[in-house]
Design a protein around this motif. Structure first.
Motif, PDB file in Angstrom:
ATOM      1  N   UNK A 260     -96.102 -35.037 -42.249  1.00  0.00           N
ATOM      2  CA  UNK A 260     -96.943 -34.108 -43.012  1.00  0.00           C
ATOM      3  C   UNK A 260     -96.947 -32.719 -42.390  1.00  0.00           C
ATOM      4  N   UNK A 261     -96.931 -32.643 -41.057  1.00  0.00           N
ATOM      5  CA  UNK A 261     -96.912 -31.346 -40.387  1.00  0.00           C
ATOM      6  C   UNK A 261     -95.584 -30.629 -40.621  1.00  0.00           C
ATOM      7  N   UNK A 262     -94.498 -31.382 -40.610  1.00  0.00           N
ATOM      8  CA  UNK A 262     -93.184 -30.783 -40.866  1.00  0.00           C
ATOM      9  C   UNK A 262     -93.124 -30.213 -42.281  1.00  0.00           C
ATOM     10  N   UNK A 263     -93.644 -30.983 -43.249  1.00  0.00           N
ATOM     11  CA  UNK A 263     -93.625 -30.525 -44.639  1.00  0.00           C
ATOM     12  C   UNK A 263     -94.518 -29.298 -44.811  1.00  0.00           C
ATOM     13  N   UNK A 264     -95.715 -29.338 -44.212  1.00  0.00           N
ATOM     14  CA  UNK A 264     -96.623 -28.205 -44.313  1.00  0.00           C
ATOM     15  C   UNK A 264     -96.056 -26.941 -43.686  1.00  0.00           C
ATOM     16  N   UNK A 265     -95.417 -27.090 -42.530  1.00  0.00           N
ATOM     17  CA  UNK A 265     -94.821 -25.930 -41.872  1.00  0.00           C
ATOM     18  C   UNK A 265     -93.621 -25.393 -42.613  1.00  0.00           C
ATOM     19  N   UNK A 266     -92.899 -26.271 -43.308  1.00  0.00           N
ATOM     20  CA  UNK A 266     -91.689 -25.827 -43.999  1.00  0.00           C
ATOM     21  C   UNK A 266     -91.995 -24.868 -45.144  1.00  0.00           C
ATOM     22  N   UNK A 267     -93.192 -24.963 -45.720  1.00  0.00           N
ATOM     23  CA  UNK A 267     -93.549 -24.066 -46.829  1.00  0.00           C
ATOM     24  C   UNK A 267     -93.507 -22.614 -46.365  1.00  0.00           C
ATOM     25  N   UNK A 268     -94.141 -22.327 -45.223  1.00  0.00           N
ATOM     26  CA  UNK A 268     -94.164 -20.959 -44.697  1.00  0.00           C
ATOM     27  C   UNK A 268     -92.805 -20.553 -44.144  1.00  0.00           C
ATOM     28  N   UNK A 301     -93.700 -34.687 -52.264  1.00  0.00           N
ATOM     29  CA  UNK A 301     -94.082 -34.461 -50.858  1.00  0.00           C
ATOM     30  C   UNK A 301     -95.166 -35.440 -50.414  1.00  0.00           C
ATOM     31  N   UNK A 302     -96.108 -35.740 -51.308  1.00  0.00           N
ATOM     32  CA  UNK A 302     -97.147 -36.718 -50.966  1.00  0.00           C
ATOM     33  C   UNK A 302     -96.534 -38.095 -50.739  1.00  0.00           C
ATOM     34  N   UNK A 303     -95.559 -38.464 -51.573  1.00  0.00           N
ATOM     35  CA  UNK A 303     -94.895 -39.757 -51.420  1.00  0.00           C
ATOM     36  C   UNK A 303     -94.146 -39.838 -50.092  1.00  0.00           C
ATOM     37  N   UNK A 304     -93.523 -38.740 -49.676  1.00  0.00           N
ATOM     38  CA  UNK A 304     -92.808 -38.719 -48.397  1.00  0.00           C
ATOM     39  C   UNK A 304     -93.785 -38.899 -47.236  1.00  0.00           C
ATOM     40  N   UNK A 305     -94.937 -38.228 -47.316  1.00  0.00           N
ATOM     41  CA  UNK A 305     -95.949 -38.356 -46.265  1.00  0.00           C
ATOM     42  C   UNK A 305     -96.488 -39.777 -46.209  1.00  0.00           C
ATOM     43  N   UNK A 306     -96.823 -40.336 -47.367  1.00  0.00           N
ATOM     44  CA  UNK A 306     -97.342 -41.711 -47.402  1.00  0.00           C
ATOM     45  C   UNK A 306     -96.294 -42.699 -46.893  1.00  0.00           C
ATOM     46  N   UNK A 307     -95.035 -42.463 -47.242  1.00  0.00           N
ATOM     47  CA  UNK A 307     -93.963 -43.351 -46.795  1.00  0.00           C
ATOM     48  C   UNK A 307     -93.798 -43.280 -45.278  1.00  0.00           C
TER      49      UNK A 307
END
Length: 330
Positions: A260-268, A301-307
């Motif tokens: 989740x942190x990787x996905x969140x950081x990738x946006x910026x 993205x939510x599915x990736x985090x949950x997975x």
């Protein structure tokens, strides 16, 4: 094996319910947005010159002429049938847009995820072994500084140094400018992904390092380590056979949870480097009120985090016999 299957089934049902809740929340937030999709994408001047009939057709095309509940039910019905809708910005099916953007993002985030996990784990082990000494102080200080450093600021700094001043790496995009897709090599993609991947890796290292360090310190101060030292076992053997083995499991769990942190950081980061991934597409969809695309990106993205969290729990149970015998939390 049967218990693992039941556990996986329960978690799959939980993921589906969570994705349903995420879709409702996302749609509600988009509907409450003050952004007018017509004005944002057509322009105030062009919109002012249109007739009411033309505006009505646009409202129907953008789906803003129906109540929010009806629009959500229409979207949900189509989504269940495998139709994510048409992106209003890209004029293409949402699934096609996400497939292209997701491929770029997975390549970038995969590199960052692997590098941050390996480097963070090694630094954490090293800091724990040399607790209170110079290596530990340097690693701990670095981790604390990086943990409070915004990812976009670090991305701008790396871009200026390596892209503008030194001119050894591309300043943006995922492929060279002016080159056809058939002429883009794998090395070209790697070169363009280096700076954003390094940025995500640097910011993702600190949490894993600090967590691994604390676990390693606890292990090195445990009774069985003291007993191993008393038997005359060498330090390298103690670290490898007792330290790393025991700290690997919690580090692995934290690594999967860090998705989740990787996905969140990738946006910026993708915004800074103009990297055409899911993060950049999500920002464009949000500011342009492209509901079908934004819903699709959010659910993916939510599915990736949950997975990631699901795999962490399963691997924890597979590796740790105590949890496996306990039924994996059933």
């Amino acid at each position: 094996m049967k218990r693992i299957g039941i556990y996986a089934g329960k978690n799959l049902l939980r993921i589906i319910l969570l994705l349903f809740a995420v879709s409702i929340l996302t749609f509600a937030l988009v509907s409450a947005s003050p952004i007018d999709p017509l004005q944002a994408n057509v322009g105030q001047a062009a919109l002012g010159s249109m007739s009411e009939e033309q505006k009505e057709k646009l409202r129907s095309y953008w789906g803003v002429d129906e109540p929010p509940v009806q629009r959500y039910l229409n979207w949900l019905n189509a989504f269940i049938k495998g139709d994510g809708g048409i992106s209003l910005l890209y004029r293409q099916p949402v699934t096609k847009v996400i497939a292209v953007k997701l491929g770029n993002s997975l390549f970038l985030m995969g590199l960052a995820w692997v590098v941050s996990g390996l480097v963070g784990f090694l630094l954490g082990v090293l800091a724990g072994v040399f607790q209170g000494r110079l290596p530990d102080k340097i690693i701990k200080g670095y981790s604390l500084v990086i943990a409070s450093t915004p990812s976009f600021w670090l991305a701008l700094l790396l871009l200026i140094i390596f892209g503008v001043w030194m001119k050894i790496l591309p300043i943006g995009l995922s492929v060279p400018i002016g080159v056809e897709a058939s002429g883009v090599s794998f090395l070209d993609r790697v070169r363009h992904a280096i700076l954003p991947a390094v940025t995500l890796s640097i910011t993702g290292i600190s949490n894993i390092t600090l967590h691994t360090r604390e676990k390693m310190i606890d292990i090195m101060e445990s009774d069985y380590i003291l007993f191993a030292k008393a038997r005359g076992e060498k330090t390298g053997s103690i670290i490898f056979h007792h330290g790393i083995r025991n700290v690997l499991l919690p580090a692995m769990t934290l690594q999967f949870a860090s998705v989740s942190e990787i996905i969140g950081g990738s946006v910026l980061v993708e915004q800074v480097f103009s990297y055409p991934g899911l993060g950049q597409a999500a920002v464009a969809a949000g500011t342009g009120s492209d509901v079908p695309l934004l819903m699709g990106i959010t659910l993916i993205t939510a599915a990736i985090v949950f997975l990631g969290n699901f795999l962490a729990n399963v691997l924890y149970g597979v590796v740790d016999p105590r949890i496996r015998k306990g039924g994996l939390g059933l």
